[in-house]
Design a protein around this motif. Sequence first.
Motif, mmCIF file in Angstrom:
data_model
loop_
_atom_site.group_PDB
_atom_site.id
_atom_site.type_symbol
_atom_site.label_atom_id
_atom_site.label_comp_id
_atom_site.label_asym_id
_atom_site.label_seq_id
_atom_site.Cartn_x
_atom_site.Cartn_y
_atom_site.Cartn_z
ATOM 1 N N GLY A 15 0.799 -1.220 0.000
ATOM 2 C CA GLY A 15 0.000 0.000 0.000
ATOM 3 C C GLY A 15 0.834 1.273 0.000
ATOM 4 N N LEU A 16 2.158 1.159 0.200
ATOM 5 C CA LEU A 16 2.995 2.364 0.167
ATOM 6 C C LEU A 16 2.884 3.075 -1.180
ATOM 7 N N ALA A 17 3.003 2.303 -2.248
ATOM 8 C CA ALA A 17 2.976 2.907 -3.586
ATOM 9 C C ALA A 17 1.632 3.563 -3.859
ATOM 10 N N GLU A 18 0.540 2.876 -3.469
ATOM 11 C CA GLU A 18 -0.785 3.446 -3.716
ATOM 12 C C GLU A 18 -0.957 4.764 -2.971
ATOM 13 N N ARG A 19 -0.456 4.828 -1.721
ATOM 14 C CA ARG A 19 -0.554 6.072 -0.955
ATOM 15 C C ARG A 19 0.281 7.177 -1.599
ATOM 16 N N ALA A 20 1.446 6.787 -2.106
ATOM 17 C CA ALA A 20 2.300 7.780 -2.771
ATOM 18 C C ALA A 20 1.619 8.322 -4.016
ATOM 19 N N TYR A 21 0.946 7.452 -4.754
ATOM 20 C CA TYR A 21 0.219 7.901 -5.943
ATOM 21 C C TYR A 21 -0.933 8.822 -5.554
ATOM 22 N N GLN A 22 -1.644 8.476 -4.497
ATOM 23 C CA GLN A 22 -2.747 9.339 -4.041
ATOM 24 C C GLN A 22 -2.224 10.724 -3.665
ATOM 25 N N GLY A 23 -1.003 10.770 -3.140
ATOM 26 C CA GLY A 23 -0.420 12.040 -2.736
ATOM 27 C C GLY A 23 -0.083 12.960 -3.892
ATOM 28 N N GLN A 24 -0.147 12.448 -5.117
ATOM 29 C CA GLN A 24 0.158 13.270 -6.295
ATOM 30 C C GLN A 24 -1.077 13.981 -6.858
ATOM 31 N N ILE A 25 -2.260 13.634 -6.352
ATOM 32 C CA ILE A 25 -3.489 14.254 -6.856
ATOM 33 C C ILE A 25 -3.462 15.755 -6.580
ATOM 34 N N GLY A 26 -3.784 16.533 -7.594
ATOM 35 C CA GLY A 26 -3.792 17.992 -7.469
ATOM 36 C C GLY A 26 -2.474 18.653 -7.809
ATOM 37 N N THR A 27 -1.446 17.853 -8.113
ATOM 38 C CA THR A 27 -0.143 18.430 -8.462
ATOM 39 C C THR A 27 -0.016 18.596 -9.973
ATOM 40 N N VAL A 28 0.975 19.372 -10.378
ATOM 41 C CA VAL A 28 1.331 19.519 -11.792
ATOM 42 C C VAL A 28 2.610 18.718 -12.017
ATOM 43 N N GLN A 29 2.593 17.847 -13.023
ATOM 44 C CA GLN A 29 3.727 16.966 -13.281
ATOM 45 C C GLN A 29 4.224 17.105 -14.722
ATOM 46 N N GLU A 30 5.555 17.006 -14.863
ATOM 47 C CA GLU A 30 6.149 16.906 -16.199
ATOM 48 C C GLU A 30 6.321 15.427 -16.520
ATOM 49 N N VAL A 31 5.706 15.002 -17.607
ATOM 50 C CA VAL A 31 5.658 13.582 -17.952
ATOM 51 C C VAL A 31 6.449 13.336 -19.228
ATOM 52 N N LEU A 32 7.379 12.384 -19.159
ATOM 53 C CA LEU A 32 8.078 11.934 -20.360
ATOM 54 C C LEU A 32 7.252 10.816 -20.973
ATOM 55 N N MET A 33 6.711 11.065 -22.158
ATOM 56 C CA MET A 33 5.783 10.120 -22.783
ATOM 57 C C MET A 33 6.535 8.899 -23.302
ATOM 58 N N GLU A 68 -5.398 14.573 -11.900
ATOM 59 C CA GLU A 68 -6.792 14.660 -11.466
ATOM 60 C C GLU A 68 -7.169 13.552 -10.491
ATOM 61 N N LYS A 69 -6.682 12.341 -10.728
ATOM 62 C CA LYS A 69 -7.029 11.233 -9.834
ATOM 63 C C LYS A 69 -5.959 10.153 -9.915
ATOM 64 N N ALA A 70 -6.062 9.178 -9.005
ATOM 65 C CA ALA A 70 -5.139 8.048 -8.972
ATOM 66 C C ALA A 70 -5.941 6.773 -8.784
ATOM 67 N N ASP A 71 -5.500 5.728 -9.459
ATOM 68 C CA ASP A 71 -6.125 4.420 -9.305
ATOM 69 C C ASP A 71 -4.992 3.398 -9.185
ATOM 70 N N GLY A 72 -4.780 2.911 -7.950
ATOM 71 C CA GLY A 72 -3.661 1.994 -7.735
ATOM 72 C C GLY A 72 -2.342 2.699 -7.993
ATOM 73 N N THR A 73 -1.565 2.156 -8.930
ATOM 74 C CA THR A 73 -0.278 2.761 -9.274
ATOM 75 C C THR A 73 -0.345 3.370 -10.676
ATOM 76 N N LEU A 74 -1.372 4.169 -10.882
ATOM 77 C CA LEU A 74 -1.518 4.894 -12.134
ATOM 78 C C LEU A 74 -2.206 6.238 -11.844
ATOM 79 N N LEU A 75 -1.597 7.302 -12.330
ATOM 80 C CA LEU A 75 -2.178 8.636 -12.211
ATOM 81 C C LEU A 75 -2.925 8.966 -13.499
ATOM 82 N N PHE A 76 -3.985 9.761 -13.374
ATOM 83 C CA PHE A 76 -4.758 10.202 -14.528
ATOM 84 C C PHE A 76 -4.686 11.723 -14.621
ATOM 85 N N ALA A 77 -4.321 12.191 -15.807
ATOM 86 C CA ALA A 77 -4.104 13.632 -16.002
ATOM 87 C C ALA A 77 -5.330 14.308 -16.586
#
Length: 409
Positions: free
Chosen positions: A349-367, A398-407
């Motif tokens: 659950g550490l990873a899932e919590r870390a992903y949840q902590g990214q909600i609302g942030t702005v991220q630079e994503v390398l596609m 905008e949201k997180a589901d498991g170990t995946l963020l949604f932009a």
Amino acid sequence: MKKVFIQTYGCQMNIADSEEMFSHLAARGMTTTDNLDEADVVLINTCTVRDHAEHRAVSFLGRLGAWKKERPGRRVIFAGCAAQRMGEKLKKHYPFLDILSGAKNIENFGDTLEKSGLFPPTGPQGEPLKPGLTGYVTIMRGCNFACTYCIVPTVRGPIKCLPQEEILEQVRRKADQGAKEIMLLGQTVNAYTDGKTTFADLLNRASEVPGIERVRFTSPHPIYFTPAFLEAVKDNPKIARHVHLPAQSGSSKVLAEMKRGYTRETLLEKIQALKDIGMNISTDLIVGFPTETQEDFEQTLTLVEEAGFSAAFCYKYSPRQGTPAALMKLHSDKVLEERLEILLNRVRGLAERAYQGQIGTVQEVLMEGANKGRSSGNFWVKTNKDYPVGSIVKVNIEKADGTLLFARD
């Protein structure tokens, strides 16, 4: 052209070593294949950090006796850390083995091929290995520590840092081949220096190479995170905001017996300093070191919560012949299994919590795909729109589901 099948076990450094060894085969007119049946040469690059990795490599080698008999002229090369540790006795057990090349011989691999007389001299260049979006670049070999459980200093020797310009030339070559991200590699990578250039300097200079959008590194040692490194990260957005920092234990007593060179308290201080500059931190943890008591183990459990790791890779202690810890009285398999299960439950659950902590942030994503990539902090992000592979996209999470963020883009 002759074809080479490459089987690599172990870490990213082994991947880089395989690329380097293949460059000498490519210089002799060879190319790679993913099909073992059509291969003329098999290159096995091995790991010996844990018994399981070594066993897999030797098991694969054993199966190649029949493969070699199928067609005259086939060659088998066994290289890397397990080759260094096990030495010539491998040839006694596997007489069909043509070349044995240990980890300390990587830089002389071309000479080894030449002296064997089994391969043609350098000539028309074969197709080099392409790096993909991430190019691995070794900046140092070996380790000056003597951790009591670790075989690496024995099989790779003391630290040898490559010259800065040689490293930057590799970075430029990877960039020319299409790499957008560079991973700098070393056993204690942040201990790098060539006398004038510090690790912080090297990170900045690698990030300045045209075409490189992001620079990562592994595997660092806690004691080498300097103020200069922290400043470099703060001032340079191209340095990835993720560190994989092997803690190994949460007990100062066990850390001393491991000869890690830091205490629980100094480790937590380093972790906080990294978090203060926006670093996301994952780790490695070992359970069942021979001197680990129940109290020591519980300190590792509390470290997980106190440090706030985003992920933890957990392992049972694996004795390695030739290390001081291998001579100590070992815990029973039952104790090892029980402690590992408890720790795995704690880190679940550490990873899932870390992903949840990214909600609302702005991220630079390398596609890395049309609509999926990784953030600087090493989080996977899915976008609504399609973007060119290799591009950097700034998105709102905008949201997180498991170990995946949604932009939201």
